[in-house]
Motif scaffolding. Sequence first.
Motif, PDB file in Angstrom:
ATOM      1  N   ILE A 194       0.905  -1.060  -0.103  1.00 38.49           N
ATOM      2  CA  ILE A 194       0.059  -0.004  -0.017  1.00 38.49           C
ATOM      3  C   ILE A 194       0.638   1.551   0.012  1.00 38.49           C
ATOM      4  CG2 ILE A 194      -1.886   1.503   1.363  1.00 38.49           C
ATOM      5  CD1 ILE A 194      -2.731  -1.394   2.335  1.00 38.49           C
ATOM      6  N   ASP A 195       1.783   1.139   0.848  1.00 36.72           N
ATOM      7  CA  ASP A 195       2.748   2.393   0.817  1.00 36.72           C
ATOM      8  C   ASP A 195       3.378   2.391  -0.872  1.00 36.72           C
ATOM      9  OD1 ASP A 195       1.790   2.698   3.661  1.00 36.72           O
ATOM     10  OD2 ASP A 195       3.461   2.102   4.607  1.00 36.72           O
ATOM     11  N   ALA A 196       3.951   1.786  -1.195  1.00 34.90           N
ATOM     12  CA  ALA A 196       5.052   1.301  -2.038  1.00 34.90           C
ATOM     13  C   ALA A 196       4.137   2.087  -3.473  1.00 34.90           C
ATOM     14  CB  ALA A 196       5.345   0.574  -2.925  1.00 34.90           C
ATOM     15  N   TYR A 197       3.043   2.036  -3.330  1.00 32.23           N
ATOM     16  CA  TYR A 197       1.930   2.529  -4.598  1.00 32.23           C
ATOM     17  C   TYR A 197       1.590   3.511  -4.463  1.00 32.23           C
ATOM     18  CZ  TYR A 197      -0.056  -1.472  -6.631  1.00 32.23           C
ATOM     19  OH  TYR A 197       0.170  -3.200  -7.425  1.00 32.23           O
ATOM     20  N   HIS A 198       1.015   4.071  -2.852  1.00 33.13           N
ATOM     21  CA  HIS A 198       1.235   5.198  -2.716  1.00 33.13           C
ATOM     22  C   HIS A 198       2.260   6.438  -3.479  1.00 33.13           C
ATOM     23  CE1 HIS A 198      -2.692   5.679   0.529  1.00 33.13           C
ATOM     24  NE2 HIS A 198      -2.978   4.757  -0.817  1.00 33.13           N
ATOM     25  N   ASP A 199       3.353   6.059  -2.697  1.00 37.02           N
ATOM     26  CA  ASP A 199       4.154   6.344  -3.448  1.00 37.02           C
ATOM     27  C   ASP A 199       4.850   6.303  -4.418  1.00 37.02           C
ATOM     28  OD1 ASP A 199       5.224   6.769  -0.504  1.00 37.02           O
ATOM     29  OD2 ASP A 199       6.448   5.298  -0.473  1.00 37.02           O
ATOM     30  N   ALA A 200       4.886   5.525  -5.304  1.00 36.21           N
ATOM     31  CA  ALA A 200       4.456   5.587  -7.238  1.00 36.21           C
ATOM     32  C   ALA A 200       3.028   6.040  -7.725  1.00 36.21           C
ATOM     33  CB  ALA A 200       4.417   4.195  -7.391  1.00 36.21           C
ATOM     34  N   ILE A 201       2.837   5.949  -7.260  1.00 33.98           N
ATOM     35  CA  ILE A 201       0.906   6.618  -8.197  1.00 33.98           C
ATOM     36  C   ILE A 201       1.181   8.356  -8.066  1.00 33.98           C
ATOM     37  CG2 ILE A 201      -1.430   7.231  -7.672  1.00 33.98           C
ATOM     38  CD1 ILE A 201      -1.600   4.061  -6.926  1.00 33.98           C
ATOM     39  N   PRO A 202       1.239   9.452  -9.066  1.00 36.71           N
ATOM     40  CA  PRO A 202       1.073  10.506  -8.811  1.00 36.71           C
ATOM     41  C   PRO A 202       0.075  11.768  -8.252  1.00 36.71           C
ATOM     42  CG  PRO A 202       1.744  10.200 -11.222  1.00 36.71           C
ATOM     43  CD  PRO A 202       1.450   8.760 -10.210  1.00 36.71           C
ATOM     44  N   LEU A 203      -0.909  10.898  -7.758  1.00 33.45           N
ATOM     45  CA  LEU A 203      -2.303  11.309  -7.016  1.00 33.45           C
ATOM     46  C   LEU A 203      -1.977  11.023  -5.502  1.00 33.45           C
ATOM     47  CD1 LEU A 203      -5.515  11.276  -9.639  1.00 33.45           C
ATOM     48  CD2 LEU A 203      -3.647  13.166  -8.719  1.00 33.45           C
ATOM     49  N   ASN A 204      -1.206   9.940  -5.837  1.00 31.47           N
ATOM     50  CA  ASN A 204      -0.912   9.417  -4.033  1.00 31.47           C
ATOM     51  C   ASN A 204      -1.535   8.624  -3.355  1.00 31.47           C
ATOM     52  OD1 ASN A 204       1.144   9.305  -2.483  1.00 31.47           O
ATOM     53  ND2 ASN A 204       0.201  10.365  -0.756  1.00 31.47           N
ATOM     54  N   ARG A 205      -2.427   7.768  -4.455  1.00 36.89           N
ATOM     55  CA  ARG A 205      -3.838   6.934  -3.478  1.00 36.89           C
ATOM     56  C   ARG A 205      -3.805   6.199  -4.330  1.00 36.89           C
ATOM     57  NH1 ARG A 205      -9.128   8.526  -6.193  1.00 36.89           N
ATOM     58  NH2 ARG A 205      -8.730  10.618  -6.948  1.00 36.89           N
ATOM     59  N   TYR A 206      -5.283   5.210  -4.243  1.00 40.72           N
ATOM     60  CA  TYR A 206      -5.740   4.615  -4.809  1.00 40.72           C
ATOM     61  C   TYR A 206      -6.691   4.981  -5.500  1.00 40.72           C
ATOM     62  CZ  TYR A 206      -3.372   0.029  -2.540  1.00 40.72           C
ATOM     63  OH  TYR A 206      -2.186  -0.848  -2.207  1.00 40.72           O
ATOM     64  N   GLY A 207      -7.570   4.683  -6.321  1.00 37.79           N
ATOM     65  CA  GLY A 207      -8.601   5.184  -6.573  1.00 37.79           C
ATOM     66  C   GLY A 207      -9.893   4.028  -6.017  1.00 37.79           C
ATOM     67  N   THR A 208     -11.356   4.176  -6.751  1.00 35.25           N
ATOM     68  CA  THR A 208     -11.995   4.224  -5.969  1.00 35.25           C
ATOM     69  C   THR A 208     -13.363   3.201  -7.326  1.00 35.25           C
ATOM     70  OG1 THR A 208     -13.295   6.140  -6.411  1.00 35.25           O
ATOM     71  CG2 THR A 208     -12.707   5.854  -3.841  1.00 35.25           C
ATOM     72  N   GLU A 209     -14.119   2.413  -6.288  1.00 35.51           N
ATOM     73  CA  GLU A 209     -14.390   1.859  -7.167  1.00 35.51           C
ATOM     74  C   GLU A 209     -15.821   2.996  -8.319  1.00 35.51           C
ATOM     75  OE1 GLU A 209     -16.904  -0.654  -4.826  1.00 35.51           O
ATOM     76  OE2 GLU A 209     -14.741  -2.867  -4.585  1.00 35.51           O
ATOM     77  N   GLU A 210     -15.929   4.136  -7.922  1.00 29.19           N
ATOM     78  CA  GLU A 210     -16.720   4.454  -8.485  1.00 29.19           C
ATOM     79  C   GLU A 210     -16.460   5.258  -9.401  1.00 29.19           C
ATOM     80  OE1 GLU A 210     -18.578   3.139  -4.879  1.00 29.19           O
ATOM     81  OE2 GLU A 210     -16.348   3.912  -4.842  1.00 29.19           O
ATOM     82  N   GLU A 211     -14.960   5.548  -9.345  1.00 31.18           N
ATOM     83  CA  GLU A 211     -14.459   6.534 -10.363  1.00 31.18           C
ATOM     84  C   GLU A 211     -13.873   5.629 -11.213  1.00 31.18           C
ATOM     85  OE1 GLU A 211     -11.033   9.978  -8.069  1.00 31.18           O
ATOM     86  OE2 GLU A 211     -10.934   7.488  -6.932  1.00 31.18           O
ATOM     87  N   LEU A 212     -13.706   4.038 -11.693  1.00 28.99           N
ATOM     88  CA  LEU A 212     -13.985   3.236 -12.526  1.00 28.99           C
ATOM     89  C   LEU A 212     -14.874   3.426 -12.844  1.00 28.99           C
ATOM     90  CD1 LEU A 212     -11.356   2.096 -13.597  1.00 28.99           C
ATOM     91  CD2 LEU A 212     -10.806   2.790 -11.191  1.00 28.99           C
ATOM     92  N   ALA A 213     -15.730   3.459 -12.592  1.00 26.00           N
ATOM     93  CA  ALA A 213     -17.527   2.995 -12.988  1.00 26.00           C
ATOM     94  C   ALA A 213     -17.640   4.544 -13.567  1.00 26.00           C
ATOM     95  CB  ALA A 213     -18.383   2.906 -12.157  1.00 26.00           C
ATOM     96  N   ASN A 214     -17.338   5.340 -13.445  1.00 26.20           N
ATOM     97  CA  ASN A 214     -17.421   7.051 -13.854  1.00 26.20           C
ATOM     98  C   ASN A 214     -17.113   7.026 -15.399  1.00 26.20           C
ATOM     99  OD1 ASN A 214     -18.749   8.376 -11.302  1.00 26.20           O
ATOM    100  ND2 ASN A 214     -16.535   9.322 -11.182  1.00 26.20           N
ATOM    101  N   VAL A 215     -15.876   6.347 -15.266  1.00 24.87           N
ATOM    102  CA  VAL A 215     -15.195   6.293 -16.744  1.00 24.87           C
ATOM    103  C   VAL A 215     -15.606   4.962 -17.638  1.00 24.87           C
ATOM    104  CG1 VAL A 215     -12.944   5.981 -17.815  1.00 24.87           C
ATOM    105  CG2 VAL A 215     -13.256   7.124 -16.069  1.00 24.87           C
ATOM    106  N   ILE A 216     -15.927   4.271 -17.160  1.00 27.08           N
ATOM    107  CA  ILE A 216     -16.586   3.021 -17.941  1.00 27.08           C
ATOM    108  C   ILE A 216     -17.853   3.787 -18.611  1.00 27.08           C
ATOM    109  CG2 ILE A 216     -17.861   0.349 -17.586  1.00 27.08           C
ATOM    110  CD1 ILE A 216     -15.620   0.231 -15.263  1.00 27.08           C
ATOM    111  N   THR A 217     -18.954   4.268 -17.957  1.00 20.95           N
ATOM    112  CA  THR A 217     -20.194   4.172 -18.505  1.00 20.95           C
ATOM    113  C   THR A 217     -20.072   5.970 -19.001  1.00 20.95           C
ATOM    114  OG1 THR A 217     -20.416   5.822 -15.869  1.00 20.95           O
ATOM    115  CG2 THR A 217     -21.378   3.439 -15.984  1.00 20.95           C
ATOM    116  N   PHE A 218     -19.402   6.715 -18.653  1.00 17.43           N
ATOM    117  CA  PHE A 218     -19.126   7.413 -19.941  1.00 17.43           C
ATOM    118  C   PHE A 218     -18.702   7.541 -21.153  1.00 17.43           C
ATOM    119  CE2 PHE A 218     -15.483   9.685 -22.258  1.00 17.43           C
ATOM    120  CZ  PHE A 218     -16.842  11.160 -22.772  1.00 17.43           C
ATOM    121  N   LEU A 219     -17.729   6.148 -21.360  1.00 18.55           N
ATOM    122  CA  LEU A 219     -17.801   5.805 -22.709  1.00 18.55           C
ATOM    123  C   LEU A 219     -18.673   4.723 -23.413  1.00 18.55           C
ATOM    124  CD1 LEU A 219     -13.607   4.221 -21.776  1.00 18.55           C
ATOM    125  CD2 LEU A 219     -14.592   6.211 -22.649  1.00 18.55           C
TER     126      LEU A 219
END
Length: 250
Positions: A194-219
């Motif tokens: 978890i810490d390593a992912y946070h360090d490697a991701i520019p937004l410094n966090r995991y995404g949420t299921e809802e954020e993925l769904a936003n893009v999926i339903t848009f497309l």
Amino acid sequence: MQKCAIVTGAARGIGLATAKQFLEQGYVVSAVDRDEAELEKALGELGEGAIGLPYDISFPEKAEAMVTDTLASFGRIDALVNNAGVADFGPVEDTDFARWRRVMETNLDGVFLCSQAATPALRETKGAILNIASISGLRASTLRVAYGTSKAAVIHLTQQQAAELGEYGIRANCVCPGPVRTKLAMAVHTQDIIDAYHDAIPLNRYGTEEELANVITFLCSDKASYVTGQIVAVDGGFQSTGVGLPALRK
């Protein structure tokens, strides 16, 4: 007649979040998952407008039944979200053919079978195919020889679908999630990971299921009516910084 979406792997996680968003947007939904007990729980959350189909879409006859039952219930198919997947990780040396096939039959074969089964109905509506791959399909990472390869194949399959089905008005796009805060991920990711992912991701966090769904339903929506053949990484910028964390290595 209401628009209809099929979502595979809909009993939990990104699939469940996507099914909920489709319902909120006025669609009816076929929620497909081979885990019948979890699917029943999900239907309790989805409520009216959704049906549950407890099918294993790695079998051709089940993919066909998924489409037949959806058309019997709703009369049309406007969007197919191929989300069902198996996350089975291990070193190259320890990946026997049984593990390889277990991953491929759902992650790749299932996408092919469901898309092929749904194509005649999608031709009628000029609908959309949305495949879920992974950043592991965009760049190699440790322990993902089967998983990453299956997802890379899904990316190419998406572009094949866009190239060949566009003449029917069918759009095909692919979403590649980065680390997502699902119950499954949180159960298997150690604090070091978890810490390593946070360090490697520019937004410094995991995404949420809802954020993925936003893009999926848009497309899948009319707002993306001129978007096809695209591979969209929804990953907080992770792909731009590389994949392959030391914490994931043995």
